[in-house]
Design a protein around this motif. Structure first.
Motif, PDB file in Angstrom:
ATOM      1  N   GLY A  22       0.783  -1.239   0.000  1.00 12.59           N
ATOM      2  CA  GLY A  22       0.000   0.000   0.000  1.00 12.59           C
ATOM      3  C   GLY A  22       0.814   1.287   0.000  1.00 12.59           C
ATOM      4  O   GLY A  22       0.228   2.372   0.122  1.00 12.59           O
ATOM      5  N   ASN A  23       2.127   1.176  -0.158  1.00 14.17           N
ATOM      6  CA  ASN A  23       2.952   2.395  -0.169  1.00 14.17           C
ATOM      7  C   ASN A  23       2.547   3.353  -1.291  1.00 14.17           C
ATOM      8  O   ASN A  23       2.442   4.563  -1.082  1.00 14.17           O
ATOM      9  CB  ASN A  23       4.434   2.047  -0.385  1.00 14.17           C
ATOM     10  CG  ASN A  23       5.033   1.290   0.776  1.00 14.17           C
ATOM     11  OD1 ASN A  23       4.415   1.180   1.826  1.00 14.17           O
ATOM     12  ND2 ASN A  23       6.236   0.770   0.584  1.00 14.17           N
ATOM     13  N   GLY A  24       2.320   2.785  -2.475  1.00 17.82           N
ATOM     14  CA  GLY A  24       2.009   3.612  -3.651  1.00 17.82           C
ATOM     15  C   GLY A  24       0.684   4.340  -3.490  1.00 17.82           C
ATOM     16  O   GLY A  24       0.581   5.550  -3.731  1.00 17.82           O
ATOM     17  N   ARG A  25      -0.339   3.601  -3.029  1.00 18.13           N
ATOM     18  CA  ARG A  25      -1.661   4.228  -2.846  1.00 18.13           C
ATOM     19  C   ARG A  25      -1.640   5.264  -1.743  1.00 18.13           C
ATOM     20  O   ARG A  25      -2.291   6.310  -1.828  1.00 18.13           O
ATOM     21  CB  ARG A  25      -2.714   3.133  -2.548  1.00 18.13           C
ATOM     22  CG  ARG A  25      -3.193   2.418  -3.799  1.00 18.13           C
ATOM     23  CD  ARG A  25      -3.910   1.133  -3.454  1.00 18.13           C
ATOM     24  NE  ARG A  25      -2.957   0.095  -3.096  1.00 18.13           N
ATOM     25  CZ  ARG A  25      -3.270  -1.021  -2.439  1.00 18.13           C
ATOM     26  NH1 ARG A  25      -4.513  -1.228  -2.059  1.00 18.13           N
ATOM     27  NH2 ARG A  25      -2.349  -1.916  -2.175  1.00 18.13           N
ATOM     28  N   TRP A  26      -0.872   4.995  -0.709  1.00 16.50           N
ATOM     29  CA  TRP A  26      -0.735   5.949   0.404  1.00 16.50           C
ATOM     30  C   TRP A  26      -0.201   7.283  -0.130  1.00 16.50           C
ATOM     31  O   TRP A  26      -0.716   8.345   0.192  1.00 16.50           O
ATOM     32  CB  TRP A  26       0.223   5.361   1.450  1.00 16.50           C
ATOM     33  CG  TRP A  26       0.464   6.197   2.666  1.00 16.50           C
ATOM     34  CD1 TRP A  26      -0.280   6.204   3.814  1.00 16.50           C
ATOM     35  CD2 TRP A  26       1.530   7.130   2.875  1.00 16.50           C
ATOM     36  NE1 TRP A  26       0.258   7.080   4.722  1.00 16.50           N
ATOM     37  CE2 TRP A  26       1.373   7.663   4.183  1.00 16.50           C
ATOM     38  CE3 TRP A  26       2.611   7.570   2.099  1.00 16.50           C
ATOM     39  CZ2 TRP A  26       2.247   8.608   4.713  1.00 16.50           C
ATOM     40  CZ3 TRP A  26       3.478   8.511   2.625  1.00 16.50           C
ATOM     41  CH2 TRP A  26       3.293   9.025   3.926  1.00 16.50           C
ATOM     42  N   ARG A  34       4.768   7.730  -6.018  1.00 20.17           N
ATOM     43  CA  ARG A  34       4.783   6.427  -5.336  1.00 20.17           C
ATOM     44  C   ARG A  34       6.003   6.249  -4.434  1.00 20.17           C
ATOM     45  O   ARG A  34       5.912   5.690  -3.342  1.00 20.17           O
ATOM     46  CB  ARG A  34       4.770   5.294  -6.367  1.00 20.17           C
ATOM     47  CG  ARG A  34       3.488   5.210  -7.185  1.00 20.17           C
ATOM     48  CD  ARG A  34       3.595   4.088  -8.221  1.00 20.17           C
ATOM     49  NE  ARG A  34       3.985   2.832  -7.610  1.00 20.17           N
ATOM     50  CZ  ARG A  34       3.141   2.014  -6.984  1.00 20.17           C
ATOM     51  NH1 ARG A  34       1.853   2.302  -6.928  1.00 20.17           N
ATOM     52  NH2 ARG A  34       3.576   0.909  -6.434  1.00 20.17           N
ATOM     53  N   VAL A  35       7.146   6.749  -4.913  1.00 18.79           N
ATOM     54  CA  VAL A  35       8.382   6.528  -4.141  1.00 18.79           C
ATOM     55  C   VAL A  35       8.352   7.233  -2.780  1.00 18.79           C
ATOM     56  O   VAL A  35       9.022   6.804  -1.838  1.00 18.79           O
ATOM     57  CB  VAL A  35       9.649   6.947  -4.937  1.00 18.79           C
ATOM     58  CG1 VAL A  35       9.853   6.013  -6.130  1.00 18.79           C
ATOM     59  CG2 VAL A  35       9.570   8.391  -5.392  1.00 18.79           C
ATOM     60  N   PHE A  36       7.535   8.270  -2.671  1.00 21.24           N
ATOM     61  CA  PHE A  36       7.357   8.931  -1.371  1.00 21.24           C
ATOM     62  C   PHE A  36       6.751   7.933  -0.375  1.00 21.24           C
ATOM     63  O   PHE A  36       7.093   7.910   0.808  1.00 21.24           O
ATOM     64  CB  PHE A  36       6.464  10.170  -1.540  1.00 21.24           C
ATOM     65  CG  PHE A  36       6.231  10.951  -0.272  1.00 21.24           C
ATOM     66  CD1 PHE A  36       7.263  11.609   0.375  1.00 21.24           C
ATOM     67  CD2 PHE A  36       4.944  11.042   0.274  1.00 21.24           C
ATOM     68  CE1 PHE A  36       7.035  12.328   1.548  1.00 21.24           C
ATOM     69  CE2 PHE A  36       4.710  11.767   1.439  1.00 21.24           C
ATOM     70  CZ  PHE A  36       5.759  12.414   2.082  1.00 21.24           C
ATOM     71  N   ASP A  78      14.832   1.417  -8.993  1.00 23.75           N
ATOM     72  CA  ASP A  78      16.085   2.056  -8.560  1.00 23.75           C
ATOM     73  C   ASP A  78      15.924   2.694  -7.180  1.00 23.75           C
ATOM     74  O   ASP A  78      16.803   2.593  -6.326  1.00 23.75           O
ATOM     75  CB  ASP A  78      16.521   3.135  -9.570  1.00 23.75           C
ATOM     76  CG  ASP A  78      16.999   2.514 -10.878  1.00 23.75           C
ATOM     77  OD1 ASP A  78      17.194   1.273 -10.911  1.00 23.75           O
ATOM     78  OD2 ASP A  78      17.161   3.253 -11.869  1.00 23.75           O
ATOM     79  N   THR A  79      14.789   3.353  -6.976  1.00 22.25           N
ATOM     80  CA  THR A  79      14.554   3.997  -5.677  1.00 22.25           C
ATOM     81  C   THR A  79      14.477   2.955  -4.564  1.00 22.25           C
ATOM     82  O   THR A  79      15.054   3.137  -3.484  1.00 22.25           O
ATOM     83  CB  THR A  79      13.250   4.818  -5.707  1.00 22.25           C
ATOM     84  OG1 THR A  79      13.323   5.723  -6.797  1.00 22.25           O
ATOM     85  CG2 THR A  79      13.040   5.591  -4.412  1.00 22.25           C
ATOM     86  N   LEU A  80      13.764   1.854  -4.834  1.00 18.07           N
ATOM     87  CA  LEU A  80      13.647   0.806  -3.808  1.00 18.07           C
ATOM     88  C   LEU A  80      15.020   0.243  -3.442  1.00 18.07           C
ATOM     89  O   LEU A  80      15.315   0.015  -2.264  1.00 18.07           O
ATOM     90  CB  LEU A  80      12.724  -0.315  -4.307  1.00 18.07           C
ATOM     91  CG  LEU A  80      11.230   0.028  -4.298  1.00 18.07           C
ATOM     92  CD1 LEU A  80      10.444  -0.984  -5.125  1.00 18.07           C
ATOM     93  CD2 LEU A  80      10.685   0.064  -2.868  1.00 18.07           C
TER      94      LEU A  80
END
Ligand code: IPE
Ligand code: IPE
Ligand code: MG
Length: 246
Positions: A22-26, A34-36, A78-80
């Motif tokens: 749920g990181n992306g939806r948050w 999404r990366v936030f 890349d961010t992950l």
């Protein structure tokens, strides 16, 4: 509202696994990229590890990056990977302070070289710790894991190390990434999705499942307490009757 005092040492789960979703939806709900969400998810990981240490959980396994997640946009991958490396660097001290043994499951060689090397280093530097085992599932897929196990066993059969009639559940288990871990007792998935998404298919055969609507960055210690108390109040019958258990 449940409290920490209600956690019962004799009944609490020995192995908790979490599908951190749920990181992306948050982030999207906040009008952010999404990366936030992933950046904020890292904070939840840190808090959850500390809570599990505090509750005396022996094994915590976190679904961090699946084999299917390689199909995401390059920028997100890349961010992950960057977040993984920076968190490992930061958390090593805390792992040692908390006596946490760090472990991974999955095809970690498929990760970028710096991530792979950082993982090896943190595993090496925490290997003497005797408290909780924290396992990150990275480039992990349960089908990939089973496929690997079948291939390894097939080679051993071919080389007369194992005979086909002796293949049993223990042998299969010993060829999985999780060979050092006990079966999962409690599987939690955040974000309201009710699916397994190729996580630990063999190991959750008798796990209790717990789904919660909150997105991973909003998952708090209180939610974890509720999940553990809910688990403690269930009757795990393993195929038997209730009367047989009592
Ligand atoms: C979980 O959050 C983190 C990973 C899978 C790496 P998601 O990125 O899947 O967030 P949603 O499900 O799209 O909201
Ligand atoms: C599962 O979440 C993988 C991780 C939490 C690492 P996904 O968000 O990738 O799962 P699906 O694709 O929605 O099932
Ligand atoms: Mg998701």
């Amino acid at each position: 509202m449940n409290t920490i005092e209600e956690i019962d040492d004799r009944k609490k789960p020995r192995h908790i696994a979490i599908i951190m979703d749920g990181n992306g939806r948050w982030a999207k709900e906040k009008g952010r990229l999404r990366v936030f969400g992933h950046e904020n998810g890292v904070t939840t990981v840190r808090r959850t590890v500390e809570s599990c240490v505090k509750f005396g959980i022996d094994y915590l396994t976190l679904y961090t990056f699946s084999t299917e997640n390689w199909n995401r946009p390059k920028y997100e991958i890349d961010t992950l990977m960057r977040l993984l490396v920076s968190s490992l660097k930061k958390e090593l001290k805390t792992f040692n302070k908390n006596n946490v043994r760090f472990n991974t499951i999955g095809d970690i060689k498929a990760l970028p070289k710096n991530a792979y090397e950082e993982l090896l280093e943190v595993m090496e530097k925490t290997k003497e710790n005797t408290g909780m085992t924290l396992t990150l599932a990275l480039s992990y897929g349960a089908r990939d894991e089973m496929l690997n196990a079948v291939k390894q066993i097939a080679v051993k059969v071919k080389n007369n190390i194992i005979s086909p009639e002796n293949i049993d559940e223990t042998i299969i288990n010993n060829h999985l990434y999780t060979h050092n871990l006990p079966d999962v007792d409690l599987l939690i998935r955040t974000s309201g999705e009710h699916r397994i998404s190729n996580f630990l298919l063999w190991q959750i055969a008798y796990a209790e499942l717990y789904f919660i609507d909150v997105y991973w960055p909003d998952f708090k210690e209180q939610h974890l307490i509720e999940a553990i108390i809910d688990y403690q109040n269930r009757e795990r019958r393993f195929g038997k009757t209730s009367e047989q258990l009592n």
